[in-house]
Design a protein around this motif. Structure first.
Motif, PDB file in Angstrom:
ATOM      1  N   HIS A  80      -7.499  -3.840  -8.204  1.00 27.47           N
ATOM      2  CA  HIS A  80      -6.281  -3.876  -7.410  1.00 27.47           C
ATOM      3  C   HIS A  80      -6.539  -3.373  -5.994  1.00 27.47           C
ATOM      4  O   HIS A  80      -7.342  -2.462  -5.787  1.00 27.47           O
ATOM      5  N   ASP A 111     -10.053   4.693  -5.791  1.00 24.78           N
ATOM      6  CA  ASP A 111      -9.076   3.958  -6.621  1.00 24.78           C
ATOM      7  C   ASP A 111      -8.338   2.954  -5.763  1.00 24.78           C
ATOM      8  O   ASP A 111      -7.276   3.250  -5.254  1.00 24.78           O
ATOM      9  N   MET A 112      -8.911   1.697  -5.628  1.00 23.75           N
ATOM     10  CA  MET A 112     -10.251   1.355  -6.004  1.00 23.75           C
ATOM     11  C   MET A 112     -10.896   0.410  -5.004  1.00 23.75           C
ATOM     12  O   MET A 112     -11.611  -0.502  -5.366  1.00 23.75           O
ATOM     13  N   GLU A 141      -0.860  -2.874  -9.126  1.00 28.87           N
ATOM     14  CA  GLU A 141      -1.303  -2.154 -10.325  1.00 28.87           C
ATOM     15  C   GLU A 141      -0.660  -0.785 -10.378  1.00 28.87           C
ATOM     16  O   GLU A 141      -0.248  -0.310 -11.438  1.00 28.87           O
ATOM     17  N   GLU A 142      -0.550  -0.160  -9.211  1.00 30.96           N
ATOM     18  CA  GLU A 142       0.004   1.201  -9.159  1.00 30.96           C
ATOM     19  C   GLU A 142       1.533   1.182  -9.271  1.00 30.96           C
ATOM     20  O   GLU A 142       2.145   2.211  -9.514  1.00 30.96           O
ATOM     21  N   GLU A 170     -11.826   0.288 -12.321  1.00 34.42           N
ATOM     22  CA  GLU A 170     -11.089   1.560 -12.180  1.00 34.42           C
ATOM     23  C   GLU A 170     -12.075   2.730 -12.152  1.00 34.42           C
ATOM     24  O   GLU A 170     -13.148   2.664 -12.755  1.00 34.42           O
ATOM     25  N   PRO A 171     -11.696   3.816 -11.472  1.00 40.41           N
ATOM     26  CA  PRO A 171     -12.596   4.981 -11.432  1.00 40.41           C
ATOM     27  C   PRO A 171     -12.635   5.702 -12.781  1.00 40.41           C
ATOM     28  O   PRO A 171     -11.733   6.450 -13.109  1.00 40.41           O
TER      29      PRO A 171
END
Ligand SMILES: [Zn+2]
Length: 381
Positions: A80, A111-112, A141-142, A170-171
Protein backbone atom coordinates in the motif's frame (compact mmCIF):
# COMPACT_ATOMS: atom_id res chain seq x y z
CA UNK A 1 17.45 6.75 -16.50
CA UNK A 2 16.96 6.22 -12.80
CA UNK A 3 19.59 4.28 -10.82
CA UNK A 4 17.43 1.39 -9.66
CA UNK A 5 20.18 0.04 -7.41
CA UNK A 6 19.93 3.18 -5.24
CA UNK A 7 17.08 1.98 -3.02
CA UNK A 8 17.18 4.87 -0.50
CA UNK A 9 16.67 7.39 -3.32
CA UNK A 10 13.67 5.42 -4.62
CA UNK A 11 12.25 5.39 -1.08
CA UNK A 12 12.81 9.15 -0.75
CA UNK A 13 10.88 9.81 -3.97
CA UNK A 14 7.89 7.87 -2.62
CA UNK A 15 8.02 9.42 0.87
CA UNK A 16 8.19 12.93 -0.62
CA UNK A 17 4.71 12.42 -2.10
CA UNK A 18 2.35 12.88 0.89
CA UNK A 19 -0.28 10.13 0.95
CA UNK A 20 -2.26 10.06 4.19
CA UNK A 21 -4.94 7.39 3.72
CA UNK A 22 -6.76 7.17 1.31
CA UNK A 23 -3.88 7.92 -1.06
CA UNK A 24 -4.46 9.29 -4.56
CA UNK A 25 -2.60 11.06 -7.34
CA UNK A 26 1.02 12.09 -6.95
CA UNK A 27 2.39 9.08 -5.07
CA UNK A 28 0.89 6.79 -7.71
CA UNK A 29 2.41 8.97 -10.46
CA UNK A 30 5.81 8.45 -8.82
CA UNK A 31 5.47 4.66 -8.67
CA UNK A 32 4.11 4.49 -12.22
CA UNK A 33 7.14 6.49 -13.44
CA UNK A 34 9.42 3.96 -11.72
CA UNK A 35 7.70 0.86 -13.13
CA UNK A 36 7.05 1.85 -16.76
CA UNK A 37 10.73 2.05 -17.81
CA UNK A 38 11.15 -1.48 -16.41
CA UNK A 39 8.62 -2.81 -18.93
CA UNK A 40 5.51 -2.86 -16.72
CA UNK A 41 2.05 -2.20 -18.12
CA UNK A 42 0.48 0.02 -15.45
CA UNK A 43 -3.27 0.10 -14.89
CA UNK A 44 -4.66 2.68 -12.44
CA UNK A 45 -8.26 2.96 -11.33
CA UNK A 46 -10.40 4.38 -8.54
CA UNK A 47 -13.28 2.80 -6.74
CA UNK A 48 -15.75 4.20 -4.25
CA UNK A 49 -17.20 7.70 -4.58
CA UNK A 50 -18.86 8.68 -1.32
CA UNK A 51 -18.22 11.98 0.48
CA UNK A 52 -14.58 12.66 1.38
CA UNK A 53 -13.59 11.39 4.80
CA UNK A 54 -16.39 8.84 4.97
CA UNK A 55 -15.90 5.11 4.62
CA UNK A 56 -16.92 5.59 1.00
CA UNK A 57 -14.12 8.01 -0.01
CA UNK A 58 -12.75 7.18 -3.49
CA UNK A 59 -9.64 5.05 -3.41
CA UNK A 60 -6.92 4.83 -6.03
CA UNK A 61 -5.34 1.49 -6.89
CA UNK A 62 -2.53 0.38 -9.18
CA UNK A 63 -1.97 -2.94 -10.88
CA UNK A 64 1.25 -3.26 -12.86
CA UNK A 65 2.32 -6.36 -14.75
CA UNK A 66 5.34 -7.40 -16.78
CA UNK A 67 4.54 -10.59 -18.60
CA UNK A 68 7.22 -13.23 -19.08
CA UNK A 69 7.29 -15.85 -21.82
CA UNK A 70 4.05 -17.82 -22.37
CA UNK A 71 3.30 -20.35 -19.66
CA UNK A 72 5.74 -18.83 -17.17
CA UNK A 73 4.96 -18.52 -13.49
CA UNK A 74 3.53 -15.33 -12.05
CA UNK A 75 4.91 -13.78 -8.87
CA UNK A 76 3.17 -10.78 -7.29
CA UNK A 77 4.30 -8.14 -4.82
CA UNK A 78 1.50 -6.52 -2.83
CA UNK A 79 1.43 -3.42 -0.70
CA UNK A 80 0.00 0.00 0.00
CA UNK A 81 1.08 3.57 -0.76
CA UNK A 82 -1.17 5.19 1.83
CA UNK A 83 0.25 6.07 5.25
CA UNK A 84 -1.22 6.90 8.64
CA UNK A 85 -1.38 10.60 9.66
CA UNK A 86 2.05 11.80 10.80
CA UNK A 87 1.03 13.30 14.17
CA UNK A 88 3.08 15.99 15.92
CA UNK A 89 6.58 16.32 17.28
CA UNK A 90 8.72 15.09 14.37
CA UNK A 91 12.42 16.08 14.39
CA UNK A 92 12.17 16.62 10.60
CA UNK A 93 9.15 17.18 8.36
CA UNK A 94 7.37 13.81 7.89
CA UNK A 95 7.01 14.19 4.10
CA UNK A 96 10.47 15.69 3.55
CA UNK A 97 12.61 12.53 3.76
CA UNK A 98 15.85 13.13 5.60
CA UNK A 99 18.95 10.98 6.09
CA UNK A 100 20.54 11.32 9.51
CA UNK A 101 23.36 8.94 10.33
CA UNK A 102 22.51 5.43 9.15
CA UNK A 103 18.77 6.10 9.00
CA UNK A 104 16.24 7.54 6.56
CA UNK A 105 13.36 9.39 8.29
CA UNK A 106 9.89 10.02 6.90
CA UNK A 107 6.28 8.83 7.18
CA UNK A 108 6.05 5.51 5.35
CA UNK A 109 9.79 4.74 5.63
CA UNK A 110 9.00 1.25 6.95
CA UNK A 111 5.20 1.02 6.46
CA UNK A 112 5.63 0.62 3.60
CA UNK A 113 7.16 2.89 0.99
CA UNK A 114 10.62 1.62 1.89
CA UNK A 115 9.50 -1.94 1.12
CA UNK A 116 7.95 -0.84 -2.18
CA UNK A 117 11.25 0.88 -3.12
CA UNK A 118 13.03 -2.42 -2.39
CA UNK A 119 10.52 -4.31 -4.56
CA UNK A 120 11.09 -1.93 -7.48
CA UNK A 121 14.86 -2.18 -7.11
CA UNK A 122 14.60 -5.99 -6.91
CA UNK A 123 12.56 -6.45 -10.09
CA UNK A 124 14.97 -4.18 -11.99
CA UNK A 125 17.53 -6.99 -11.60
CA UNK A 126 15.17 -9.79 -12.73
CA UNK A 127 15.26 -10.54 -16.48
CA UNK A 128 11.93 -10.55 -18.33
CA UNK A 129 12.57 -14.16 -19.41
CA UNK A 130 12.43 -15.27 -15.77
CA UNK A 131 8.65 -15.00 -15.72
CA UNK A 132 5.67 -12.77 -15.01
CA UNK A 133 5.93 -10.22 -12.20
CA UNK A 134 3.21 -7.91 -10.94
CA UNK A 135 2.56 -5.18 -8.36
CA UNK A 136 -0.75 -5.09 -6.48
CA UNK A 137 -0.73 -1.66 -4.83
CA UNK A 138 -3.60 0.00 -3.00
CA UNK A 139 -4.13 3.48 -1.54
CA UNK A 140 -6.48 2.17 1.14
CA UNK A 141 -4.86 -0.27 3.54
CA UNK A 142 -4.58 1.92 6.61
CA UNK A 143 -8.20 3.12 6.17
CA UNK A 144 -11.43 1.12 5.81
CA UNK A 145 -9.90 -1.10 3.06
CA UNK A 146 -13.27 -1.25 1.32
CA UNK A 147 -12.17 -0.23 -2.18
CA UNK A 148 -8.50 -1.17 -2.17
CA UNK A 149 -7.10 -4.66 -2.44
CA UNK A 150 -10.56 -6.16 -2.93
CA UNK A 151 -11.00 -4.00 -6.04
CA UNK A 152 -7.58 -5.08 -7.28
CA UNK A 153 -8.49 -8.74 -6.81
CA UNK A 154 -11.69 -8.23 -8.84
CA UNK A 155 -9.60 -6.60 -11.58
CA UNK A 156 -7.07 -9.44 -11.65
CA UNK A 157 -9.78 -12.08 -11.77
CA UNK A 158 -11.44 -10.23 -14.68
CA UNK A 159 -8.21 -10.08 -16.70
CA UNK A 160 -7.10 -13.60 -15.76
CA UNK A 161 -3.86 -12.32 -14.22
CA UNK A 162 -3.97 -14.49 -11.11
CA UNK A 163 -0.53 -14.97 -9.50
CA UNK A 164 0.95 -18.27 -8.34
CA UNK A 165 2.49 -16.69 -5.23
CA UNK A 166 2.10 -13.30 -3.56
CA UNK A 167 4.39 -11.54 -1.10
CA UNK A 168 3.01 -8.64 0.96
CA UNK A 169 5.72 -6.18 1.98
CA UNK A 170 4.36 -5.21 5.41
CA UNK A 171 7.02 -4.52 8.05
CA UNK A 172 7.20 -7.93 9.76
CA UNK A 173 10.78 -7.92 11.06
CA UNK A 174 11.16 -7.19 14.76
CA UNK A 175 14.73 -6.69 16.00
CA UNK A 176 16.71 -7.43 12.84
CA UNK A 177 15.75 -7.47 9.17
CA UNK A 178 14.79 -11.07 8.43
CA UNK A 179 13.99 -12.33 11.91
CA UNK A 180 10.25 -12.80 11.22
CA UNK A 181 7.81 -13.44 8.38
CA UNK A 182 4.04 -13.78 8.76
CA UNK A 183 2.62 -16.97 7.32
CA UNK A 184 -0.81 -16.17 8.70
CA UNK A 185 -2.84 -13.72 10.71
CA UNK A 186 -5.84 -14.15 12.93
CA UNK A 187 -9.23 -12.84 11.90
CA UNK A 188 -11.16 -10.12 13.69
CA UNK A 189 -14.84 -9.57 14.45
CA UNK A 190 -16.50 -6.92 16.62
CA UNK A 191 -20.00 -7.61 17.92
CA UNK A 192 -22.46 -5.18 19.52
CA UNK A 193 -24.79 -6.81 22.05
CA UNK A 194 -28.10 -5.14 22.84
CA UNK A 195 -30.85 -5.85 25.33
CA UNK A 196 -34.11 -3.88 25.26
CA UNK A 197 -36.11 -3.49 28.48
CA UNK A 198 -38.90 -1.29 29.72
CA UNK A 199 -37.97 1.95 31.48
CA UNK A 200 -39.51 2.58 34.90
CA UNK A 201 -39.10 3.77 38.47
CA UNK A 202 -36.58 1.89 40.62
CA UNK A 203 -39.17 1.77 43.43
CA UNK A 204 -41.72 0.07 41.13
CA UNK A 205 -39.76 -2.70 39.41
CA UNK A 206 -42.91 -4.71 38.63
CA UNK A 207 -43.84 -1.94 36.19
CA UNK A 208 -40.47 -2.04 34.40
CA UNK A 209 -38.13 -4.58 32.80
CA UNK A 210 -34.47 -4.03 33.63
CA UNK A 211 -32.18 -4.98 30.68
CA UNK A 212 -28.93 -4.67 32.70
CA UNK A 213 -29.06 -8.04 34.58
CA UNK A 214 -29.82 -9.79 31.27
CA UNK A 215 -26.82 -8.14 29.63
CA UNK A 216 -24.59 -9.00 32.60
CA UNK A 217 -25.64 -12.68 32.46
CA UNK A 218 -25.08 -12.71 28.69
CA UNK A 219 -21.60 -11.22 29.04
CA UNK A 220 -20.70 -13.67 31.81
CA UNK A 221 -21.57 -16.60 29.57
CA UNK A 222 -19.67 -15.12 26.61
CA UNK A 223 -16.64 -14.24 28.74
CA UNK A 224 -16.45 -17.84 30.00
CA UNK A 225 -16.32 -19.30 26.47
CA UNK A 226 -13.16 -21.17 25.48
CA UNK A 227 -13.18 -20.98 21.70
CA UNK A 228 -10.20 -23.30 21.14
CA UNK A 229 -6.81 -24.23 22.54
CA UNK A 230 -4.79 -22.83 19.65
CA UNK A 231 -3.27 -24.82 16.77
CA UNK A 232 0.24 -25.74 15.61
CA UNK A 233 0.45 -22.31 13.97
CA UNK A 234 -1.98 -20.11 15.87
CA UNK A 235 -2.40 -18.93 19.44
CA UNK A 236 -5.85 -19.55 20.99
CA UNK A 237 -8.71 -17.30 19.86
CA UNK A 238 -9.70 -14.72 22.47
CA UNK A 239 -12.81 -12.72 23.29
CA UNK A 240 -12.53 -9.34 24.99
CA UNK A 241 -15.36 -7.18 26.34
CA UNK A 242 -14.45 -3.73 25.02
CA UNK A 243 -17.41 -1.49 25.83
CA UNK A 244 -20.39 -1.24 28.20
CA UNK A 245 -23.07 1.34 27.54
CA UNK A 246 -26.19 2.10 29.56
CA UNK A 247 -25.90 5.88 29.68
CA UNK A 248 -28.28 6.16 32.58
CA UNK A 249 -27.78 9.49 34.37
CA UNK A 250 -30.68 9.07 36.82
CA UNK A 251 -30.26 7.04 40.02
CA UNK A 252 -33.97 6.26 40.35
CA UNK A 253 -34.64 5.03 36.81
CA UNK A 254 -34.50 1.50 35.47
CA UNK A 255 -33.01 2.03 31.98
CA UNK A 256 -34.75 0.99 28.78
CA UNK A 257 -31.69 -0.36 27.00
CA UNK A 258 -28.24 -1.77 27.73
CA UNK A 259 -25.43 -2.33 25.23
CA UNK A 260 -22.00 -3.88 25.20
CA UNK A 261 -19.38 -4.56 22.57
CA UNK A 262 -17.02 -7.49 22.34
CA UNK A 263 -14.01 -8.01 20.09
CA UNK A 264 -12.85 -11.46 19.01
CA UNK A 265 -9.48 -12.30 17.45
CA UNK A 266 -9.79 -15.76 16.00
CA UNK A 267 -7.66 -18.41 14.35
CA UNK A 268 -8.51 -20.69 11.43
CA UNK A 269 -10.70 -22.95 13.60
CA UNK A 270 -13.44 -20.35 13.12
CA UNK A 271 -14.91 -17.94 10.60
CA UNK A 272 -16.46 -14.54 11.21
CA UNK A 273 -19.86 -16.06 10.36
CA UNK A 274 -19.53 -19.05 12.71
CA UNK A 275 -18.65 -16.76 15.62
CA UNK A 276 -21.47 -14.35 14.78
CA UNK A 277 -23.88 -17.29 14.91
CA UNK A 278 -22.50 -18.60 18.22
CA UNK A 279 -22.66 -15.22 19.94
CA UNK A 280 -26.05 -14.51 18.37
CA UNK A 281 -27.56 -17.65 19.92
CA UNK A 282 -26.21 -16.74 23.37
CA UNK A 283 -27.56 -13.20 23.03
CA UNK A 284 -30.99 -14.51 22.09
CA UNK A 285 -31.05 -16.89 25.05
CA UNK A 286 -30.67 -13.86 27.33
CA UNK A 287 -33.33 -11.83 25.57
CA UNK A 288 -30.99 -9.70 23.47
CA UNK A 289 -29.48 -9.57 20.03
CA UNK A 290 -26.03 -9.47 18.45
CA UNK A 291 -24.89 -7.16 15.62
CA UNK A 292 -21.59 -8.43 14.19
CA UNK A 293 -19.10 -6.46 12.11
CA UNK A 294 -16.59 -8.84 10.55
CA UNK A 295 -13.35 -6.95 9.86
CA UNK A 296 -11.33 -9.82 8.51
CA UNK A 297 -11.09 -13.59 8.15
CA UNK A 298 -7.89 -15.35 9.18
CA UNK A 299 -5.37 -16.59 6.66
CA UNK A 300 -2.71 -19.28 6.84
CA UNK A 301 -0.14 -20.37 4.29
CA UNK A 302 1.23 -23.45 6.06
CA UNK A 303 5.02 -23.76 6.14
CA UNK A 304 6.21 -25.33 2.90
CA UNK A 305 7.44 -24.33 -0.55
CA UNK A 306 6.75 -20.59 -0.29
CA UNK A 307 8.01 -20.01 3.26
CA UNK A 308 11.12 -22.05 2.35
CA UNK A 309 11.82 -19.80 -0.66
CA UNK A 310 11.61 -16.73 1.57
CA UNK A 311 13.69 -18.30 4.35
CA UNK A 312 16.42 -19.32 1.90
CA UNK A 313 16.61 -15.79 0.50
CA UNK A 314 16.84 -14.25 3.97
CA UNK A 315 19.44 -16.76 5.08
CA UNK A 316 21.57 -16.13 1.99
CA UNK A 317 21.62 -12.36 2.57
CA UNK A 318 21.64 -12.06 6.34
CA UNK A 319 22.36 -15.48 7.78
CA UNK A 320 19.16 -15.58 9.86
CA UNK A 321 16.52 -18.30 9.91
CA UNK A 322 13.26 -16.33 10.13
CA UNK A 323 10.47 -17.22 12.52
CA UNK A 324 7.23 -18.30 10.78
CA UNK A 325 4.74 -16.26 12.81
CA UNK A 326 0.99 -15.68 12.81
CA UNK A 327 1.02 -12.86 15.39
CA UNK A 328 -0.20 -9.29 15.00
CA UNK A 329 -3.26 -7.56 13.57
CA UNK A 330 -4.98 -8.03 10.22
CA UNK A 331 -3.53 -6.99 6.86
CA UNK A 332 -4.58 -7.08 3.21
CA UNK A 333 -3.33 -10.68 3.08
CA UNK A 334 -6.81 -11.51 4.43
CA UNK A 335 -8.14 -10.71 0.92
CA UNK A 336 -5.17 -11.89 -1.18
CA UNK A 337 -5.36 -15.38 0.31
CA UNK A 338 -8.37 -15.96 -1.97
CA UNK A 339 -6.08 -15.61 -5.02
CA UNK A 340 -3.04 -17.70 -4.13
CA UNK A 341 -0.64 -18.58 -1.25
CA UNK A 342 0.40 -15.35 0.44
CA UNK A 343 3.11 -14.51 2.99
CA UNK A 344 4.17 -11.18 4.47
CA UNK A 345 7.77 -10.13 4.83
CA UNK A 346 9.36 -6.70 5.13
CA UNK A 347 11.32 -4.16 7.15
CA UNK A 348 11.70 -3.76 10.93
CA UNK A 349 8.46 -2.52 12.46
CA UNK A 350 9.68 -0.71 15.61
CA UNK A 351 8.77 2.81 14.34
CA UNK A 352 5.69 2.08 12.22
CA UNK A 353 2.76 4.46 12.77
CA UNK A 354 4.96 6.46 15.24
CA UNK A 355 6.54 9.89 14.96
CA UNK A 356 10.08 9.89 13.51
CA UNK A 357 9.38 6.70 11.52
CA UNK A 358 12.76 5.58 10.19
CA UNK A 359 14.44 2.81 8.24
CA UNK A 360 18.08 1.75 8.23
CA UNK A 361 19.63 2.60 4.86
CA UNK A 362 21.43 -0.75 4.92
CA UNK A 363 18.12 -2.58 5.44
CA UNK A 364 16.65 -1.04 2.27
CA UNK A 365 19.57 -2.40 0.24
CA UNK A 366 19.49 -5.80 1.97
CA UNK A 367 15.72 -6.12 1.52
CA UNK A 368 15.98 -5.44 -2.21
CA UNK A 369 18.56 -8.24 -2.49
CA UNK A 370 16.33 -10.61 -0.49
CA UNK A 371 13.29 -9.71 -2.62
CA UNK A 372 15.30 -10.27 -5.83
CA UNK A 373 16.25 -13.77 -4.67
CA UNK A 374 12.65 -14.54 -3.74
CA UNK A 375 11.33 -13.46 -7.17
CA UNK A 376 13.95 -15.47 -9.07
CA UNK A 377 13.42 -18.56 -6.94
CA UNK A 378 9.62 -18.32 -7.02
CA UNK A 379 9.55 -17.91 -10.81
CA UNK A 380 11.99 -20.80 -11.29
CA UNK A 381 9.81 -23.13 -9.17
ZN1 LIG B 1 1.29 -1.31 6.33
Amino acid sequence: MRDYSDVPSLAEELIAAPSVTPATGLVFDVLEAMLEPLGFAVHRFSRGDGPAGSDEAPVENLFAIRRGPGGSRHFAFAGHLDVVPPGDGWASAPFAPERRGELLYGRGAVDMKGSIASMVSAVATVPVEAGTVSFIITGDEEGPALHGTRALIDHMRATGDVPDLCLVGEPTSVNRLGDMMKIGRRGSVNIWLEVEGVQGHVAYPHLADNPVPKLVAMLAEIDALVLDKGTDWFQPSNIEITELEVGNAAHNVIPAKAKARISIRFNDQHSGASLAELIGSIAEKHGGRALPIISGEPFLTPPGEFSDIIARAIEAESGIDPERSTSGGTSDARFLKDLCPVIEFGLCNATMHKRDEAVALADLEALSHIYARIVQDALAG
